[in-house]
Scaffold this active site. Structure first.
Site, PDB file in Angstrom:
ATOM      1  N   GLY A 218      -0.457  42.674 -69.292  1.00  0.00           N
ATOM      2  CA  GLY A 218      -0.204  42.255 -67.929  1.00  0.00           C
ATOM      3  C   GLY A 218       0.917  43.064 -67.310  1.00  0.00           C
ATOM      4  NE  ARG A 298      -8.437  48.274 -60.785  1.00  0.00           N
ATOM      5  CZ  ARG A 298      -7.240  48.288 -60.247  1.00  0.00           C
ATOM      6  NH1 ARG A 298      -6.899  49.241 -59.399  1.00  0.00           N
ATOM      7  NH2 ARG A 298      -6.368  47.361 -60.542  1.00  0.00           N
ATOM      8  CB  CYS A 328     -27.239  50.808 -48.224  1.00  0.00           C
ATOM      9  SG  CYS A 328     -27.652  52.503 -47.794  1.00  0.00           S
ATOM     10  CD  GLU A 329     -24.484  45.670 -50.976  1.00  0.00           C
ATOM     11  OE1 GLU A 329     -23.834  44.767 -50.406  1.00  0.00           O
ATOM     12  OE2 GLU A 329     -25.432  45.490 -51.725  1.00  0.00           O
TER      13      GLU A 329
HETATM   14  C1  LIG Z   1      -7.908  43.085 -70.322  1.00  0.00           C
HETATM   15  C2  LIG Z   1      -7.077  42.657 -71.416  1.00  0.00           C
HETATM   16  C3  LIG Z   1      -5.890  43.326 -71.694  1.00  0.00           C
HETATM   17  C4  LIG Z   1      -5.364  44.465 -70.871  1.00  0.00           C
HETATM   18  O1  LIG Z   1      -4.846  44.041 -69.652  1.00  0.00           O
HETATM   19  P1  LIG Z   1      -4.086  45.098 -68.690  1.00  0.00           P
HETATM   20  O2  LIG Z   1      -3.759  44.323 -67.487  1.00  0.00           O
HETATM   21  O3  LIG Z   1      -5.049  46.217 -68.418  1.00  0.00           O
HETATM   22  O4  LIG Z   1      -2.928  45.603 -69.419  1.00  0.00           O
HETATM   23  C5  LIG Z   1      -5.161  42.889 -72.772  1.00  0.00           C
HETATM   24  N1  LIG Z   1      -5.583  41.861 -73.539  1.00  0.00           N
HETATM   25  C6  LIG Z   1      -6.721  41.203 -73.294  1.00  0.00           C
HETATM   26  C7  LIG Z   1      -7.134  40.089 -74.180  1.00  0.00           C
HETATM   27  C8  LIG Z   1      -7.508  41.554 -72.229  1.00  0.00           C
HETATM   28  O5  LIG Z   1      -8.635  40.895 -71.983  1.00  0.00           O
END
Ligand SMILES: *Cc1c(COP(=O)(O)O)cnc(C)c1O
Length: 403
Positions: A218, A298, A328-329
């Site tokens: 995260g 994204r 085409c969206e």
């Molecule tokens: C997607 C995911 C990550 C990586 O998340 P990032 O935000 O790309 O760092 C890590 N652990 C798990 C279990 C995930 O599903």
């Protein structure tokens, strides 16, 4: 990377094109390693789903990283790239017991995120140690779609169910060798993340035979100049100290794990596309590129921001554009964005295109997925060719209606 070089890569390999810089990947990797230098046993498991190109995986192996996988197919990709099963952790959500059994038989560390499978797996394989994914019910990030730690999230076993996990362990004789959390993308506040780690430490105390604690990921990366990002150095300083202290209390040198995806590869990637048409309407100037959400979803999927520069005319006068695709969206990459003057045929460069870009690409509108290039030690290497018409139809079976 230099604009001229990037433009020349589109001439050499075609457009649109993904380009990844290995130097950025290793510098991000080393930032984490250096931030946790005082932790004796540290393991980074790169989250494959961010970018699963085999050469990228192989580069992570070269860095001595492990990998974090969410499907048996990602596990197989990891093995193909040369990873030892012991360097792979399987952290799926909602997959079948059968898939978990298959992955476990390959010798990969299993991470279980629900009570039902934990109980079944424990009964069947009491001698296979497993990690449990705990949901600390803390929202580390701002965007609910990418935050997975909150109370109604589908991820993990609630922290309040630790007594139930312990009962299953007792009933089955299985061993829990790791506790894990992943609170989702975009940690905006280190203190909130640290609060979640405290909850995980408390859970860890409940299990006697741990080998590791996995704090997930995260980590936020910057999307614009001056954008907030996770201060990994500060996190490293604070969490390392706390982790070492915990190990002392626990009476064992545990391994500290992380599993970042975005932090390691997002900024390494750039997406290059040509402008097909510049179109003035009564209210807007559109620049339509030779791509769409089939290649980079994204911005449309979770409003993510990608800086866009006109690298064919970097010094040109800035004007306002809506950058859109050819699907085409409605596929708007950016609205009312200031970009140096765009002419038809110019190459636009999208930043932060290394994570969740190619790996989310599709063939919508029956378009080919683009090529990927890796820049390593000053050389450029094609690591995936653009698809062709054969690829599009290879799984289709044309039936004969003249029965
Ligand atoms: C997607 C995911 C990550 C990586 O998340 P990032 O935000 O790309 O760092 C890590 N652990 C798990 C279990 C995930 O599903």
């Amino acid at each position: 990377m230099d604009n001229q070089l990037l433009v020349s890569l589109t001439e050499k390999y075609g457009s649109p094109l993904y380009v990844y810089d290995t130097e950025k990947i290793s510098s991000q990797y080393n930032r984490i390693i250096n931030s946790f230098a005082t932790v004796k046993s540290l393991k980074i498991n790169y989250a494959v789903k961010a970018n699963s190109n085999l050469s990228i995986l192989k580069f992570f192996k070269k860095l001595k990283s492990g990998i974090d996988t969410v499907s048996i197919q990602e596990v197989l990709l990891g093995l193909k790239a040369g990873f030892d099963p012991s360097s792979i952790i399987f952290t799926p959500n909602g997959v079948s017991l059968k898939e978990i059994e298959e992955v476990s038989k390959l010798g990969v560390q299993i991470n279980i995120d629900n009570i039902s499978i934990l109980e079944q797996f424990g009964h069947l394989y009491p001698s296979v140690p497993v990690c449990v994914r705990i949901n600390p019910h803390i929202m580390a990030g701002g965007n609910r779609k990418i935050s997975v730690g909150h109370i109604d999230s589908k991820f993990g076993i609630s922290i309040y169910q630790v007594p139930l996990i312990k009962r299953i362990v007792q009933n089955t004789g299985m061993r829990i060798n790791g506790v894990h959390m992943h609170t989702g993308s975009d940690i905006l506040d280190i203190d909130v993340f640290l609060a979640a780690t405290e909850i995980l430490f408390n859970a860890a105390k409940e299990f006697e035979n741990l080998d590791f604690i996995d704090f997930g990921s995260g980590f936020k990366v910057p999307y614009t100049e001056g954008d907030i990002s996770t201060n990994i150095e500060e996190l490293g300083e604070k969490l390392s100290e706390r982790f070492n202290e915990f190990c002392k209390e626990y009476g064992k040198e545990l391994t500290l794990m992380f599993e970042p995806g975005k932090f390691l590869v997002s900024e390494s990637g750039q997406f290059l596309a040509h402008v097909n048409v510049v179109k003035q309407t009564t209210s807007t100037v559109f620049a339509s590129i030779d791509s769409g959400f089939n290649h980079l979803i994204r911005p449309m999927f979770y409003d993510s921001y990608h800086q866009i520069d006109n690298i064919s005319n970097a010094e040109g006068r800035e004007r306002y554009y809506s950058v859109v695709g050819y699907i085409c969206e409605t596929d708007t990459f950016a609205s009312n964005r200031r970009i140096s003057e765009i002419r038809e045929g110019d190459v636009l460069r999208f930043k932060n295109a290394g994570a969740y870009c190619f790996s989310m690409a599709s063939n919508y509108n029956s378009r080919f997925r683009p090529a990927e290039v890796l820049v390593y030690n000053g050389g450029d290497y094609l690591v995936r060719t653009q698809e062709n018409f054969e690829d599009l139809i290879k799984n289709q079976i044309l039936i004969d209606f003249n029965d």
